[in-house]
Design an enzyme around this catalytic site. Structure first.
Site, PDB file in Angstrom:
ATOM      1  N   VAL A 202       0.854  -1.190   0.000  1.00  0.00           N
ATOM      2  CA  VAL A 202       0.000   0.000   0.000  1.00  0.00           C
ATOM      3  C   VAL A 202       0.888   1.237   0.000  1.00  0.00           C
ATOM      4  CG1 VAL A 202      -1.676   1.378   1.283  1.00  0.00           C
ATOM      5  CG2 VAL A 202      -1.945  -1.107   1.152  1.00  0.00           C
ATOM      6  N   LYS A 203       0.658   2.088  -0.991  1.00  0.00           N
ATOM      7  CA  LYS A 203       1.327   3.390  -1.024  1.00  0.00           C
ATOM      8  C   LYS A 203       0.362   4.419  -0.469  1.00  0.00           C
ATOM      9  CE  LYS A 203       2.835   6.922  -4.317  1.00  0.00           C
ATOM     10  NZ  LYS A 203       3.060   7.226  -5.755  1.00  0.00           N
ATOM     11  N   THR A 204       0.811   5.172   0.510  1.00  0.00           N
ATOM     12  CA  THR A 204      -0.072   6.121   1.168  1.00  0.00           C
ATOM     13  C   THR A 204       0.685   7.407   1.491  1.00  0.00           C
ATOM     14  OG1 THR A 204      -1.704   6.363   2.952  1.00  0.00           O
ATOM     15  CG2 THR A 204       0.355   5.238   3.507  1.00  0.00           C
TER      16      THR A 204
END
Length: 294
Positions: A202-204
């Site tokens: 997950v890129k956040t």
């Protein structure tokens, strides 16, 4: 069963869970039960020694005009590409500016949307065949949790995950920028939703408060986006805080190719991510490397 026996059983269950995670053979969380091919690709993206990655993002032109610093894509990317662990880019950029001999893992932008800002998150996913031809190490799919197209974007993620399971390619969910200010509780929820719908990464975004909540609530690796251009020292501080609070890497673009010295900047970021360098020391490294490149 007595109360004492119930307490002992609960304690034993906790011990078994702890032992299970302590005895994982693969270095990335949430990846133990994935296929060999997926683990191999993840091992290209993340450095097995540090367990982290410095991802270089230059996929901006896929949804907008050429971003400042990327007008001439090859001239902007080639000097810094060697210092990145992995690349986040479009299929067009791979074929036009990434040398096939570079041996850098590609997280391929796997969803496409309208260039109209009002419809920006009305995305579709693109066929898996081209990702196979390009030997992609991951599929990047945009996710705007809470947006009016949320259901469609979740469907895109699930479709990408199904393709990923079939061909052993991990999927990275890219949390979309929201027009509203969002806190750690929102990003924690968004990361969890993405992971539970099949994302392997997950890129956040980093939150000034309680960012560790995002990491703790996400059962897969978390990468922090570098975001808009900021002064070099401030960008290095953000990278340090993100890593120090549990992130498994950073995905940097504008804070590298819009820097006064892009090569020095990505090397300073890498020193934080892989060598745990403090931000002041990383900034000093940036200054020294900048002077050497003049």
């Amino acid at each position: 069963m007595t109360e004492k026996e119930e307490m002992m059983l609960e304690k034993n269950d906790d011990t078994m869970i702890s032992d299970y995670f302590d005895n994982q053979s693969f270095f990335l969380k949430g990846s133990e039960n994935l296929g060999w091919g997926t683990k191999n690709r993840l091992s290209r993206i993340f450095n097995p020694k540090s367990g982290r990655t410095v991802m270089l993002a230059f996929d901006h032109g896929a949804i907008m005009e050429s971003t400042s610093g990327l007008e001439k894509l090859d001239a902007a990317i080639m000097p810094v590409i060697h210092s990145a662990d992995s690349l986040m880019c479009s299929r067009g950029a791979v074929r036009t500016v990434v040398p096939p001999t570079i041996r850098k893992p590609v997280c391929l932008r796997f969803s496409a949307g309208s260039t109209e800002l009002s419809e920006l998150n009305n995305d579709c996913v693109i066929g898996i065949e081209d990702a196979l031809r390009l030997n992609a190490s991951a599929l990047g799919v945009t996710e705007a949790i809470g947006d009016k197209y949320e259901a469609k974007m979740i469907e895109n993620l699930v479709k990408a995950a199904e393709s990923g399971y079939r061909y052993d390619i991990p999927v990275m969910a890219v949390t979309s920028i929201s027009k509203q200010d969002r806190d750690a509780a929102y990003y924690a929820m968004a990361a969890r939703v993405c992971a539970e719908n099949g994302a392997n990464i997950v890129k956040t975004y980093y939150t000034e408060k309680h960012f560790s909540k995002v990491v703790i609530n996400c059962p897969v690796p978390v990468i922090v986006a570098g975001g808009k251009k900021m002064p070099e020292q401030k960008s290095l501080e953000l990278c340090y805080r993100a890593i120090n609070e549990g992130a498994d890497g950073v995905d940097v673009g504008r804070n590298v190719f819009q820097s006064s010295s892009p090569v020095a900047m990505i090397k300073a970021i890498s020193a934080i991510v892989h060598d745990n360098l403090f931000p002041d020391d990383a900034y000093q490294l940036f200054v020294e490397l900048s002077n050497n490149h003049q």
